[in-house]
Design a protein around this motif. Structure first.
Motif, short mmCIF file in Angstrom:
data_model
loop_
_atom_site.label_atom_id
_atom_site.label_comp_id
_atom_site.label_asym_id
_atom_site.label_seq_id
_atom_site.Cartn_x
_atom_site.Cartn_y
_atom_site.Cartn_z
N ASP A 24 1.14 -10.24 8.88
CA ASP A 24 1.18 -9.18 9.69
C ASP A 24 0.73 -7.97 8.43
OD1 ASP A 24 3.09 -9.55 7.84
OD2 ASP A 24 4.87 -8.72 9.11
N SER A 25 0.21 -8.30 7.36
CA SER A 25 -0.15 -7.21 6.52
C SER A 25 -1.30 -6.30 7.06
CB SER A 25 -0.87 -7.95 5.12
OG SER A 25 -1.55 -7.00 4.26
N GLU A 26 -1.20 -4.91 6.72
CA GLU A 26 -2.00 -4.08 7.10
C GLU A 26 -3.41 -4.22 6.38
OE1 GLU A 26 -0.45 -0.19 6.01
OE2 GLU A 26 1.47 -0.54 7.10
N LEU A 27 -3.42 -5.08 5.59
CA LEU A 27 -4.73 -5.43 4.85
C LEU A 27 -5.86 -6.45 5.46
CD1 LEU A 27 -3.81 -5.23 1.21
CD2 LEU A 27 -4.72 -3.55 2.55
N VAL A 28 -5.02 -7.07 6.51
CA VAL A 28 -5.69 -8.59 7.32
C VAL A 28 -6.85 -7.90 8.15
CG1 VAL A 28 -5.58 -10.22 8.98
CG2 VAL A 28 -3.74 -9.86 7.05
N GLY A 29 -7.96 -8.37 7.95
CA GLY A 29 -9.21 -7.87 8.87
C GLY A 29 -10.08 -6.92 7.82
N LYS A 30 -9.55 -6.16 6.92
CA LYS A 30 -10.46 -5.52 6.20
C LYS A 30 -10.95 -6.06 5.14
CE LYS A 30 -7.21 -1.28 6.57
NZ LYS A 30 -6.33 -0.44 5.84
N THR A 31 -12.16 -5.55 4.85
CA THR A 31 -13.10 -5.81 3.77
C THR A 31 -12.54 -5.45 2.35
OG1 THR A 31 -14.55 -4.01 3.46
CG2 THR A 31 -15.21 -5.63 5.05
N LEU A 32 -12.80 -5.99 1.34
CA LEU A 32 -12.33 -5.51 0.04
C LEU A 32 -12.49 -4.20 -0.13
CD1 LEU A 32 -12.88 -8.81 -2.13
CD2 LEU A 32 -10.91 -8.04 -1.40
N ALA A 33 -13.80 -3.89 0.24
CA ALA A 33 -14.08 -2.27 -0.15
C ALA A 33 -13.37 -1.53 0.73
CB ALA A 33 -15.59 -2.13 0.47
N GLU A 34 -13.05 -1.69 2.25
CA GLU A 34 -12.25 -1.03 2.63
C GLU A 34 -10.87 -0.96 2.35
OE1 GLU A 34 -14.26 -1.67 7.11
OE2 GLU A 34 -12.60 -3.08 6.54
N SER A 35 -10.33 -1.89 1.90
CA SER A 35 -9.00 -1.98 1.47
C SER A 35 -8.82 -1.30 -0.06
CB SER A 35 -8.32 -3.59 1.05
OG SER A 35 -8.97 -4.31 0.21
N ARG A 36 -9.88 -1.20 -0.75
CA ARG A 36 -9.83 -0.47 -1.95
C ARG A 36 -8.66 -0.69 -2.94
NH1 ARG A 36 -11.18 5.57 -0.15
NH2 ARG A 36 -10.49 5.66 -2.57
N PRO A 37 -8.50 -1.93 -3.62
CA PRO A 37 -7.38 -2.33 -4.14
C PRO A 37 -7.46 -1.83 -5.77
CG PRO A 37 -9.02 -4.14 -4.13
CD PRO A 37 -9.38 -3.31 -2.94
N ALA A 38 -8.74 -1.36 -6.13
CA ALA A 38 -8.81 -0.66 -7.50
C ALA A 38 -8.57 0.75 -7.35
CB ALA A 38 -10.29 -0.86 -8.06
N GLU A 39 -9.07 1.52 -6.45
CA GLU A 39 -8.57 2.70 -6.29
C GLU A 39 -7.29 3.01 -5.98
OE1 GLU A 39 -11.15 1.74 -4.75
OE2 GLU A 39 -13.17 2.27 -5.81
N THR A 40 -6.72 2.39 -5.01
CA THR A 40 -5.55 2.63 -4.48
C THR A 40 -4.30 2.01 -5.47
OG1 THR A 40 -6.50 2.41 -2.40
CG2 THR A 40 -4.00 2.27 -2.37
N TYR A 41 -4.63 0.91 -6.04
CA TYR A 41 -3.54 0.32 -6.79
C TYR A 41 -3.70 0.01 -8.33
CZ TYR A 41 -2.03 -0.12 -1.94
OH TYR A 41 -1.79 0.14 -0.60
N GLY A 42 -5.07 0.03 -8.62
CA GLY A 42 -5.35 -0.21 -9.94
C GLY A 42 -5.58 -1.65 -9.96
N LEU A 43 -5.93 -2.47 -9.00
CA LEU A 43 -5.97 -3.85 -9.20
C LEU A 43 -7.64 -4.26 -8.96
CD1 LEU A 43 -3.21 -4.71 -6.66
CD2 LEU A 43 -3.13 -5.10 -9.16
#
Length: 192
Positions: free
Chosen positions: A147-166
């Motif tokens: 049920d994660s909000e990230l399911v179905g998004k690409t890595l680019a769309e989820s932006r882990p580096a910009e949003t969370y520093g990951l």
């Protein structure tokens, strides 16, 4: 027990490289941190390796950030850490201005790492186990529930580096590890 049930399930895993901003992810995007530690050796395969590169003083990279250089796309490598003045820097690497003699610890495909060694502004140096294994404390497995909000998004769309520093260093699905996934990779239910 819940832990036992989770171990029995086939899970996909996201392997990420920074803890600092993780707290903001938990709950909001339905992310769960795995208790299982991650060994840096899992970031190496027949296709993928880790290389240490020293930044030479006259390099065009000096004075610029990894983000400005678009390092990951330009060189097809992920900077896992930067050693400076005898100590590792493992957070906010994208915004850190590079200095002469910075030591970059880079994950990449063997062919891309060989190309990096040929650049006149970088000098490959023998890998030091201490520097490589200092990454262990910053690596973790993160579970992506269905049920994660990230399911179905690409890595680019989820932006882990910009949003969370990951940094997503790999995805493990159905017990198969896919290191260095492309930005277009779609996240699936039960990725970790």
């Amino acid at each position: 027990s819940i832990r036992r049930q989770r171990q029995m399930c086939i899970r996909d895993r996201l392997v990420v490289g920074k803890i600092d901003r993780l707290t903001g992810m938990i709950g909001k995007e339905h992310i769960e941190v795995e208790e299982e530690p991650l060994d840096v050796e899992k970031l190496i395969s027949e296709e993928i390796g880790i290389l240490e590169l020293s930044l030479l003083p006259k390099s065009e990279l000096v004075g610029r950030t990894l983000r400005e250089l678009d390092f990951r796309r330009r060189f097809n490598g992920i900077v896992l850490a930067i050693w400076r003045d005898g100590a590792p820097i493992r957070t906010d690497l994208d915004s850190l201005e590079l200095k002469p003699y910075d030591l970059l610890i880079v994950q990449g495909r063997h062919g891309d790492l060989e190309a990096l060694q040929d650049l006149p502004e970088l000098q490959a140096i023998p890998a030091e186990e201490e520097k490589i294994h200092s990454l262990d404390e910053r690596l973790m497995l993160v579970d992506l529930p269905p049920d994660s909000e990230l399911v179905g998004k690409t890595l680019a769309e989820s932006r882990p580096a910009e949003t969370y520093g990951l940094s997503v260093l790999g995805i493990i699905r159905e017990h198969v590890t896919h290191l260095m996934p492309e930005p277009e990779e779609r996240l699936k239910p039960d990725d970790i």
